[in-house]
Every structure is written in structure tokens, then in C-alpha cells.
Design a protein around this motif. Structure first.
Motif, PDB file in Angstrom:
ATOM      1  N   ILE A  41      -7.856  -6.356  -5.711  1.00 31.84           N
ATOM      2  CA  ILE A  41      -7.403  -5.147  -5.016  1.00 31.84           C
ATOM      3  C   ILE A  41      -6.156  -4.576  -5.685  1.00 31.84           C
ATOM      4  O   ILE A  41      -6.058  -3.364  -5.923  1.00 31.84           O
ATOM      5  N   VAL A  42      -5.211  -5.435  -6.024  1.00 33.27           N
ATOM      6  CA  VAL A  42      -3.993  -4.987  -6.713  1.00 33.27           C
ATOM      7  C   VAL A  42      -4.345  -4.382  -8.073  1.00 33.27           C
ATOM      8  O   VAL A  42      -3.836  -3.310  -8.440  1.00 33.27           O
ATOM      9  N   ASP A  91      -2.533   3.720  -4.646  1.00 34.43           N
ATOM     10  CA  ASP A  91      -1.654   2.678  -4.110  1.00 34.43           C
ATOM     11  C   ASP A  91      -1.308   2.930  -2.642  1.00 34.43           C
ATOM     12  O   ASP A  91      -0.196   2.686  -2.193  1.00 34.43           O
ATOM     13  N   HIS A  92      -2.301   3.397  -1.906  1.00 33.66           N
ATOM     14  CA  HIS A  92      -2.117   3.569  -0.457  1.00 33.66           C
ATOM     15  C   HIS A  92      -1.671   2.224   0.129  1.00 33.66           C
ATOM     16  O   HIS A  92      -2.142   1.165  -0.294  1.00 33.66           O
ATOM     17  N   PRO A  93      -0.758   2.240   1.112  1.00 39.14           N
ATOM     18  CA  PRO A  93      -0.259   0.976   1.676  1.00 39.14           C
ATOM     19  C   PRO A  93      -1.351   0.073   2.255  1.00 39.14           C
ATOM     20  O   PRO A  93      -1.169  -1.139   2.313  1.00 39.14           O
ATOM     21  N   ALA A  94      -2.481   0.628   2.637  1.00 44.68           N
ATOM     22  CA  ALA A  94      -3.578  -0.206   3.144  1.00 44.68           C
ATOM     23  C   ALA A  94      -4.078  -1.175   2.082  1.00 44.68           C
ATOM     24  O   ALA A  94      -4.645  -2.219   2.406  1.00 44.68           O
ATOM     25  N   VAL A 122      -1.960  -2.124  -0.777  1.00 45.25           N
ATOM     26  CA  VAL A 122      -0.916  -2.811  -1.538  1.00 45.25           C
ATOM     27  C   VAL A 122       0.254  -3.333  -0.705  1.00 45.25           C
ATOM     28  O   VAL A 122       1.084  -4.065  -1.217  1.00 45.25           O
ATOM     29  N   ASP A 123       0.329  -2.973   0.552  1.00 46.76           N
ATOM     30  CA  ASP A 123       1.455  -3.385   1.402  1.00 46.76           C
ATOM     31  C   ASP A 123       0.947  -4.350   2.478  1.00 46.76           C
ATOM     32  O   ASP A 123       0.359  -3.928   3.470  1.00 46.76           O
ATOM     33  N   GLN A 124       1.167  -5.641   2.247  1.00 40.60           N
ATOM     34  CA  GLN A 124       0.649  -6.678   3.148  1.00 40.60           C
ATOM     35  C   GLN A 124       1.073  -6.450   4.595  1.00 40.60           C
ATOM     36  O   GLN A 124       0.252  -6.552   5.506  1.00 40.60           O
ATOM     37  N   ALA A 125       2.347  -6.161   4.840  1.00 37.49           N
ATOM     38  CA  ALA A 125       2.840  -5.981   6.210  1.00 37.49           C
ATOM     39  C   ALA A 125       2.160  -4.790   6.884  1.00 37.49           C
ATOM     40  O   ALA A 125       1.702  -4.885   8.028  1.00 37.49           O
ATOM     41  N   PHE A 126       2.072  -3.674   6.190  1.00 38.16           N
ATOM     42  CA  PHE A 126       1.410  -2.483   6.740  1.00 38.16           C
ATOM     43  C   PHE A 126      -0.061  -2.766   7.024  1.00 38.16           C
ATOM     44  O   PHE A 126      -0.572  -2.480   8.103  1.00 38.16           O
ATOM     45  N   ALA A 127      -0.745  -3.332   6.042  1.00 39.20           N
ATOM     46  CA  ALA A 127      -2.188  -3.569   6.164  1.00 39.20           C
ATOM     47  C   ALA A 127      -2.499  -4.608   7.238  1.00 39.20           C
ATOM     48  O   ALA A 127      -3.465  -4.465   7.986  1.00 39.20           O
ATOM     49  N   GLU A 128      -1.688  -5.648   7.312  1.00 37.05           N
ATOM     50  CA  GLU A 128      -1.901  -6.708   8.312  1.00 37.05           C
ATOM     51  C   GLU A 128      -1.804  -6.137   9.717  1.00 37.05           C
ATOM     52  O   GLU A 128      -2.648  -6.396  10.571  1.00 37.05           O
ATOM     53  N   GLN A 129      -0.782  -5.360   9.962  1.00 34.65           N
ATOM     54  CA  GLN A 129      -0.568  -4.786  11.294  1.00 34.65           C
ATOM     55  C   GLN A 129      -1.684  -3.802  11.662  1.00 34.65           C
ATOM     56  O   GLN A 129      -2.155  -3.789  12.796  1.00 34.65           O
ATOM     57  N   ARG A 130      -2.095  -3.006  10.718  1.00 29.57           N
ATOM     58  CA  ARG A 130      -3.049  -1.937  11.010  1.00 29.57           C
ATOM     59  C   ARG A 130      -4.503  -2.377  10.912  1.00 29.57           C
ATOM     60  O   ARG A 130      -5.345  -1.941  11.689  1.00 29.57           O
ATOM     61  N   PHE A 131      -4.818  -3.251   9.934  1.00 25.35           N
ATOM     62  CA  PHE A 131      -6.216  -3.569   9.641  1.00 25.35           C
ATOM     63  C   PHE A 131      -6.544  -5.059   9.690  1.00 25.35           C
ATOM     64  O   PHE A 131      -7.688  -5.446   9.494  1.00 25.35           O
ATOM     65  N   GLY A 132      -5.539  -5.897   9.865  1.00 26.83           N
ATOM     66  CA  GLY A 132      -5.783  -7.334   9.877  1.00 26.83           C
ATOM     67  C   GLY A 132      -5.732  -7.965   8.499  1.00 26.83           C
ATOM     68  O   GLY A 132      -6.045  -9.140   8.335  1.00 26.83           O
ATOM     69  N   GLY A 133      -5.366  -7.212   7.500  1.00 25.17           N
ATOM     70  CA  GLY A 133      -5.251  -7.716   6.140  1.00 25.17           C
ATOM     71  C   GLY A 133      -5.335  -6.579   5.155  1.00 25.17           C
ATOM     72  O   GLY A 133      -5.614  -5.435   5.522  1.00 25.17           O
ATOM     73  N   VAL A 134      -5.088  -6.897   3.900  1.00 25.18           N
ATOM     74  CA  VAL A 134      -5.145  -5.890   2.837  1.00 25.18           C
ATOM     75  C   VAL A 134      -6.594  -5.463   2.634  1.00 25.18           C
ATOM     76  O   VAL A 134      -7.484  -6.293   2.474  1.00 25.18           O
ATOM     77  N   LEU A 135      -6.806  -4.146   2.639  1.00 25.36           N
ATOM     78  CA  LEU A 135      -8.151  -3.582   2.482  1.00 25.36           C
ATOM     79  C   LEU A 135      -8.509  -3.396   1.013  1.00 25.36           C
ATOM     80  O   LEU A 135      -7.680  -2.917   0.228  1.00 25.36           O
TER      81      LEU A 135
END
Length: 156
Positions: free
Chosen positions: A32-33, A42-45, A47-60
Motif C-alpha cells: 500500500i505504501v 497519498d490520501h490518509p486512508a 498512509v496514515d495509520q491513526a486516521f485509517a484505523e479510526q475511520r476504517f479499522g486499518g490502512v486501506l
């Protein structure tokens, strides 16, 4: 990565409903990286673990990455066929880092080319499913396939 055999498959050798089992691949966080870097997405979904975890449950995984992997897992190494296009690409469920994708293909349409009598169009429905059985990608892949020359057609 296993090499699939190179084949010569003519247009008249395809049949409706013909199903092919593709391979399986794991989508890693590194994939993914790397894809984010290569694609400049490089949308945060992604590349940004904290953002993706909170919103989607993990990096998409990027949808286009998922698409590329499913296409790669189902590609037919046919010297007589080339990609003509893709239609109806959908991502019904997300792919997260660590997911394992299994791909299948089924011939769903066989038609004449509207302008070129030397080729026909074969449409395959591609499906990608994750390790939980959720469908993560569906699309239609249209192949332009050589028609067998008259002198090479089997005698009836």
C-alpha cells in the motif's frame, strides 16, 4: 510468483460460462505504501495509520491497487488476446493491509468486433474475494482475441 504458461487461444475456443480460478495474493502494508508512492495518491486512508484505523479499522488498499492485483491474478497469458478495456469496476468491500485476495474469472459475453473482422471480443467477469468471503472487487474485462484464419480452422 508462479509463471503461467503462454498459450495460443483463438476467439472460437471461448465458451460462455467458462470459469477460471485465479491465484491468491496477500496485500501488505508495504504494498500500500509503495503504491501510494508510485501512484502519487497519498490520501490518509492509505498512509496514515491513526486516521485509517479510526475511520476504517486499518490502512486501506487503494481501489486501483486491488483492481491491479485481481487483474494480475486472473490474467490469461494468451498470445492471441490483448486487453480491449474494462467496464463496471466496483469495490463492494474495502481491502485492508494483511488481507488475502482470491480471484476468479468467468466468460460472460462473446461478440463480434463492430469494425474489425479479424478479432472478436470476449468479456470476462472478474471477482476478487478476501479471506472472509467478502467480495472486494468486481469488473468486466473485455479482451480483443484473434479469429482463427480460415486456412487454420479445423475441418468439419
Amino acid at each position: 510468483m508462479s509463471a503461467r504458461p503462454l498459450v495460443d487461444r483463438w476467439f472460437d475456443e471461448y465458451t460462455l460460462g467458462q470459469a477460471e480460478t485465479g491465484a491468491t495474493a496477500a496485500i501488505t502494508a508495504r504494498d500500500i505504501v509503495d503504491f501510494a508512492r508510485i501512484s502519487h495518491d497519498d490520501h490518509p486512508a492509505h498512509v496514515d495509520q491513526a486516521f485509517a484505523e479510526q475511520r476504517f479499522g486499518g490502512v486501506l488498499a487503494h481501489g486501483v491497487l486491488t483492481f491491479a492485483v485481481v487483474v494480475g491474478l486472473t490474467v490469461e497469458h494468451n498470445r492471441r488476446a490483448v486487453a480491449y478495456g474494462y467496464d463496471r469496476i466496483r469495490f463492494p468491500a474495502p481491502v485492508l493491509a494483511g488481507d488475502v485476495i482470491h480471484a476468479t474469472a468467468e466468460v460472460v459475453d462473446i461478440t463480434d468486433h463492430p469494425r474489425n473482422p479479424t478479432i472478436g471480443l470476449v468479456t470476462k467477469a472478474y471477482t476478487g474475494v478476501n479471506q472472509h468471503g467478502a467480495t472486494v472487487l468486481v469488473c468486466r474485462h473485455i479482451l480483443a482475441v484473434d479469429r482463427r484464419p480460415d486456412e487454420e480452422k479445423p475441418h468439419e
